[in-house]
Write a protein that holds these residues in place. Sequence first.
Motif, PDB file in Angstrom:
ATOM      1  N   ALA A 176       4.935  75.208  -0.767  1.00  8.74           N
ATOM      2  CA  ALA A 176       6.211  74.683  -0.277  1.00  8.74           C
ATOM      3  C   ALA A 176       6.559  75.294   1.082  1.00  8.74           C
ATOM      4  O   ALA A 176       7.067  74.609   1.971  1.00  8.74           O
ATOM      5  CB  ALA A 176       7.316  74.970  -1.288  1.00  8.74           C
ATOM      6  N   ILE A 178       4.462  76.398   3.304  1.00  8.38           N
ATOM      7  CA  ILE A 178       3.593  75.796   4.319  1.00  8.38           C
ATOM      8  C   ILE A 178       4.049  74.377   4.613  1.00  8.38           C
ATOM      9  O   ILE A 178       4.006  73.917   5.747  1.00  8.38           O
ATOM     10  CB  ILE A 178       2.125  75.836   3.843  1.00  8.38           C
ATOM     11  CG1 ILE A 178       1.601  77.258   3.984  1.00  8.38           C
ATOM     12  CG2 ILE A 178       1.266  74.871   4.639  1.00  8.38           C
ATOM     13  CD1 ILE A 178       0.185  77.448   3.555  1.00  8.38           C
ATOM     14  N   ASP A 179       4.543  73.702   3.584  1.00  2.26           N
ATOM     15  CA  ASP A 179       5.043  72.337   3.777  1.00  2.26           C
ATOM     16  C   ASP A 179       6.330  72.298   4.595  1.00  2.26           C
ATOM     17  O   ASP A 179       6.807  71.227   4.945  1.00  2.26           O
ATOM     18  CB  ASP A 179       5.298  71.668   2.416  1.00  2.26           C
ATOM     19  CG  ASP A 179       4.070  70.923   1.919  1.00  2.26           C
ATOM     20  OD1 ASP A 179       3.120  70.784   2.709  1.00  2.26           O
ATOM     21  OD2 ASP A 179       4.063  70.480   0.766  1.00  2.26           O
ATOM     22  N   GLY A 180       6.925  73.464   4.854  1.00  2.00           N
ATOM     23  CA  GLY A 180       8.088  73.460   5.731  1.00  2.00           C
ATOM     24  C   GLY A 180       9.349  74.062   5.151  1.00  2.00           C
ATOM     25  O   GLY A 180      10.410  73.985   5.761  1.00  2.00           O
TER      26      GLY A 180
ATOM     27  N   ILE B  77       0.771  74.022  10.095  1.00  2.00           N
ATOM     28  CA  ILE B  77      -0.576  73.902   9.538  1.00  2.00           C
ATOM     29  C   ILE B  77      -0.443  73.363   8.114  1.00  2.00           C
ATOM     30  O   ILE B  77       0.625  73.458   7.516  1.00  2.00           O
ATOM     31  CB  ILE B  77      -1.318  75.255   9.513  1.00  2.00           C
ATOM     32  CG1 ILE B  77      -0.326  76.378   9.260  1.00  2.00           C
ATOM     33  CG2 ILE B  77      -2.021  75.547  10.814  1.00  2.00           C
ATOM     34  CD1 ILE B  77      -0.297  76.921   7.965  1.00  2.00           C
ATOM     35  N   MET B  79      -2.347  73.297   4.189  1.00  3.95           N
ATOM     36  CA  MET B  79      -3.317  74.084   3.434  1.00  3.95           C
ATOM     37  C   MET B  79      -3.586  73.431   2.085  1.00  3.95           C
ATOM     38  O   MET B  79      -2.668  72.958   1.422  1.00  3.95           O
ATOM     39  CB  MET B  79      -2.775  75.505   3.241  1.00  3.95           C
ATOM     40  CG  MET B  79      -3.688  76.425   2.483  1.00  3.95           C
ATOM     41  SD  MET B  79      -3.308  78.155   2.888  1.00  3.95           S
ATOM     42  CE  MET B  79      -4.184  79.000   1.589  1.00  3.95           C
ATOM     43  N   PHE B  98       6.394  65.403   0.557  1.00  2.00           N
ATOM     44  CA  PHE B  98       7.347  66.514   0.499  1.00  2.00           C
ATOM     45  C   PHE B  98       7.548  67.208   1.844  1.00  2.00           C
ATOM     46  O   PHE B  98       8.673  67.506   2.238  1.00  2.00           O
ATOM     47  CB  PHE B  98       6.895  67.528  -0.557  1.00  2.00           C
ATOM     48  CG  PHE B  98       7.875  68.638  -0.793  1.00  2.00           C
ATOM     49  CD1 PHE B  98       9.100  68.385  -1.376  1.00  2.00           C
ATOM     50  CD2 PHE B  98       7.575  69.947  -0.425  1.00  2.00           C
ATOM     51  CE1 PHE B  98      10.011  69.409  -1.596  1.00  2.00           C
ATOM     52  CE2 PHE B  98       8.484  70.973  -0.641  1.00  2.00           C
ATOM     53  CZ  PHE B  98       9.698  70.703  -1.231  1.00  2.00           C
ATOM     54  N   SER B  99       6.456  67.430   2.561  1.00  5.21           N
ATOM     55  CA  SER B  99       6.605  68.152   3.829  1.00  5.21           C
ATOM     56  C   SER B  99       7.417  67.326   4.822  1.00  5.21           C
ATOM     57  O   SER B  99       8.213  67.867   5.585  1.00  5.21           O
ATOM     58  CB  SER B  99       5.240  68.504   4.406  1.00  5.21           C
ATOM     59  OG  SER B  99       4.561  67.329   4.744  1.00  5.21           O
ATOM     60  N   GLU B 101       9.668  65.093   3.933  1.00  5.10           N
ATOM     61  CA  GLU B 101      11.023  65.106   3.381  1.00  5.10           C
ATOM     62  C   GLU B 101      11.768  66.368   3.837  1.00  5.10           C
ATOM     63  O   GLU B 101      12.905  66.304   4.293  1.00  5.10           O
ATOM     64  CB  GLU B 101      10.906  65.059   1.860  1.00  5.10           C
ATOM     65  CG  GLU B 101      12.207  65.090   1.102  1.00  5.10           C
ATOM     66  CD  GLU B 101      11.957  65.234  -0.414  1.00  5.10           C
ATOM     67  OE1 GLU B 101      10.990  64.629  -0.923  1.00  5.10           O
ATOM     68  OE2 GLU B 101      12.728  65.956  -1.068  1.00  5.10           O
ATOM     69  N   ARG B 103      11.144  68.181   6.367  1.00  4.99           N
ATOM     70  CA  ARG B 103      11.363  68.188   7.809  1.00  4.99           C
ATOM     71  C   ARG B 103      12.338  67.095   8.241  1.00  4.99           C
ATOM     72  O   ARG B 103      12.484  66.816   9.433  1.00  4.99           O
ATOM     73  CB  ARG B 103      10.021  68.050   8.534  1.00  4.99           C
ATOM     74  CG  ARG B 103       9.236  69.366   8.504  1.00  4.99           C
ATOM     75  CD  ARG B 103       7.770  69.195   8.761  1.00  4.99           C
ATOM     76  NE  ARG B 103       7.002  70.209   8.043  1.00  4.99           N
ATOM     77  CZ  ARG B 103       6.642  71.390   8.560  1.00  4.99           C
ATOM     78  NH1 ARG B 103       6.955  71.691   9.784  1.00  4.99           N
ATOM     79  NH2 ARG B 103       5.959  72.256   7.848  1.00  4.99           N
ATOM     80  N   ARG B 146      -1.671  65.426   0.440  1.00  2.00           N
ATOM     81  CA  ARG B 146      -0.479  66.151   0.867  1.00  2.00           C
ATOM     82  C   ARG B 146      -0.713  66.781   2.243  1.00  2.00           C
ATOM     83  O   ARG B 146       0.181  66.851   3.073  1.00  2.00           O
ATOM     84  CB  ARG B 146      -0.158  67.226  -0.174  1.00  2.00           C
ATOM     85  CG  ARG B 146       1.176  67.865   0.030  1.00  2.00           C
ATOM     86  CD  ARG B 146       1.583  68.637  -1.192  1.00  2.00           C
ATOM     87  NE  ARG B 146       0.722  69.786  -1.406  1.00  2.00           N
ATOM     88  CZ  ARG B 146       0.874  70.637  -2.411  1.00  2.00           C
ATOM     89  NH1 ARG B 146       1.825  70.459  -3.287  1.00  2.00           N
ATOM     90  NH2 ARG B 146       0.071  71.653  -2.547  1.00  2.00           N
ATOM     91  N   ARG B 150       1.125  64.565   6.683  1.00  2.00           N
ATOM     92  CA  ARG B 150       1.692  64.892   7.979  1.00  2.00           C
ATOM     93  C   ARG B 150       0.528  65.123   8.925  1.00  2.00           C
ATOM     94  O   ARG B 150      -0.622  65.095   8.525  1.00  2.00           O
ATOM     95  CB  ARG B 150       2.596  66.106   7.898  1.00  2.00           C
ATOM     96  CG  ARG B 150       1.943  67.338   7.298  1.00  2.00           C
ATOM     97  CD  ARG B 150       3.030  68.336   7.015  1.00  2.00           C
ATOM     98  NE  ARG B 150       2.884  69.454   7.922  1.00  2.00           N
ATOM     99  CZ  ARG B 150       2.531  70.661   7.478  1.00  2.00           C
ATOM    100  NH1 ARG B 150       2.307  70.852   6.216  1.00  2.00           N
ATOM    101  NH2 ARG B 150       2.416  71.652   8.328  1.00  2.00           N
TER     102      ARG B 150
END
Lengths: 280, 352
Positions: A176, A178-180, B77, B79, B98-99, B101, B103, B146, B150
């Motif tokens: 999570a 890393i996802d931002g 980055i 992972m 999710f990433s 979302e 952002r 995932r 992005r």
Amino acid sequence: MSVFAKPAVGWTISKYIVLALYLAFALFPLYWLLKISVTPEKLIYSDGVALWPSEVTLDNFKSVLLYTDFLIYFKNSIFVSFGTAALTTVLAAAAGYAFSRFQFRGKKIIIGIMLITQMFPLLIIIAPIYRIISGMGLLNTLTSLIVVYTAFNVPFATFLMQSFFDGIPKDLEEAAMIDGCTRLQAVRKVVFPLTLPGLAATLGFVFTAAWSELLFAIMLINSNDKMTFPVGLLTFVSKFSVDWGQMMAAGVFALVPSCLFFIFIQRYLVQGLTSGAVKG
Amino acid sequence: MSNIELREISKSYGDVEVMNDINLEIQDGEFIVLVGPSGCGKSTLLRMIAGLEPITAGDLLFDDELVNELAPRDRDIAMVFQSYALYPHMDVARNMGFSLEIRGEKAQIIDQRTQKSADTLGLKGLLDRLPKALSGGQRQRVAMGRAIARDPKAFLFDEPLSNLDAALRVEMRLEIAKLHQRLGATMIYVTHDQVEALTLADRIVVLNEGKIQQIGRPLELYQSPANLFVANFIGSPTMNIFDVKQVGAELQLVNGALIGMSGGGAAVSFGIRPEHIAIVAQDKGHVVGTAEVVERLGSDSNIYTQVEGLGQVLIRHHGNTELNIGDKFGLEFNVSAAHLFDSDGIRLTLDK
Ligand SMILES: Nc1ncnc2c1ncn2[C@@H]1O[C@H](COP(=O)(O)OP(=O)(O)O)[C@@H](O)[C@H]1O
Ligand SMILES: [Mg+2]
């Protein structure tokens, strides 16, 4: 015979018999509570050990509600138990998370001290607790009960929460982040939803403990309008007699919040939400 | 897209140093594989690049900018974890989106990007499933989806295939190679499997005990390993290594056989790959051996041979072999493909 074939009827029946025996054993006191509560006063002794009174009445419930301070006790108990459960769970969740995720100086010592607090019988610390509470000017307040109950429940609740957090893979938060997410966002969006069963279990455990606590409630409270329900029950015991019918009726009422509470949280208690997070 | 530079990076846990003096420059779009035995520090290095693990000393630069202190979320980055780390309470679509979302991307764009990566990875029908309702291979794909949903500066993979069965592993390896070609993104891939390393990498970094042993293209590592560790680690089956000593102008094996090459006085080990030993008549060749075990793989055969005074020697014979257990034959080393190592295990450069 295939292992997936329907089990033999005899096997199924014996399973139910065992379950029924267990349930009867566990629930019989509750049944007796209910039975006495609907028995008219004049029949309590004459009916003896009959499983159901020859005459049923709701008078006991009526008089408990109308002619005793039961509603006050009940309200006080709700306030104290919810307050304790909420406060303890928040503190325990925060501490449990820290123990589960971070390495820090003195961690072992803190855990050790928390364990030690669980080793003393409550009786020997009643006097010091009384002094402390009185020094804080909190005697005869519901706040004092919340403070004391929280203090006594936090260590165990913390270990409980820690074990729930330990069960959530660290990878999930890291993914999570890393996802931002910030760490806080990761906790809120990923860890929190997965900890709901843990939070529910902790809430339930602490709620029940606070709901039935008697010792400190007697020591720290002396006026009728601040009494919690377990202390209030004792008022049904007078010098020469015990009003069994009313006492049991009050007991039945006291069961209601616990039951409602567990009905509400039981769906969160169902585990297995984290299955499928890792590996295949 | 970006290039990543590691300058003299080291890492300690308390007093224990697990990573020492790591220098590495990764070009934009390069596929770098970190390979080494379990516990050598591959994950630690990857996690330092991701920002999940603090760097004890040294500099980490993205596009010439120091990022040592940058939070993972600001490094841009992606992972893929060995455990996949899918969010169990979110369906596949939300996992992949999710990433975006987080952002604050628009729902419509999230949807588009999720659909696109689902298409790429063959996850179309699975978008509204929870991770627990997926097979291992599907979860692995979602984890990759995932990452690609992005458009990150770089992709990090930590042993992403190690939880899959052999067939699926080969299939996903191919997909990752294709993905790299299509996206042209910088990728850093950690594995302990040298086959994955050799097949995927533009350049391989061999790690052992927290130190870089060698950096090079796959064939470079195979043909000119820098030291005994790399020689042993890269190539399957592994290289045969024998002790040698210089006798006059020639090197001699411990059983007295001469191998017809000189080590210039410094050589103490002689390494020869199983595929560089030929089976010849008993009176020819450098030594004589007896076949102990013969593995017939169809395309190749592995012949485990007992050589007197030397021990077990593995020979890889292309195609099938007529040899049977107990057969005696001569072994001829292709010395032009052999390697010599000095007493520190460093490979000697031979002037052939
Ligand atoms: N949190 C930690 N505390 C102490 N030592 C650690 C920690 N994490 C990893 N290590 C040590 O660092 C070394 C490298 O670990 P790791 O990077 O996970 O290896 P790999 O991924 O190559 O198998 C190991 O020796 C391991 O024991
Ligand atoms: Mg690892």
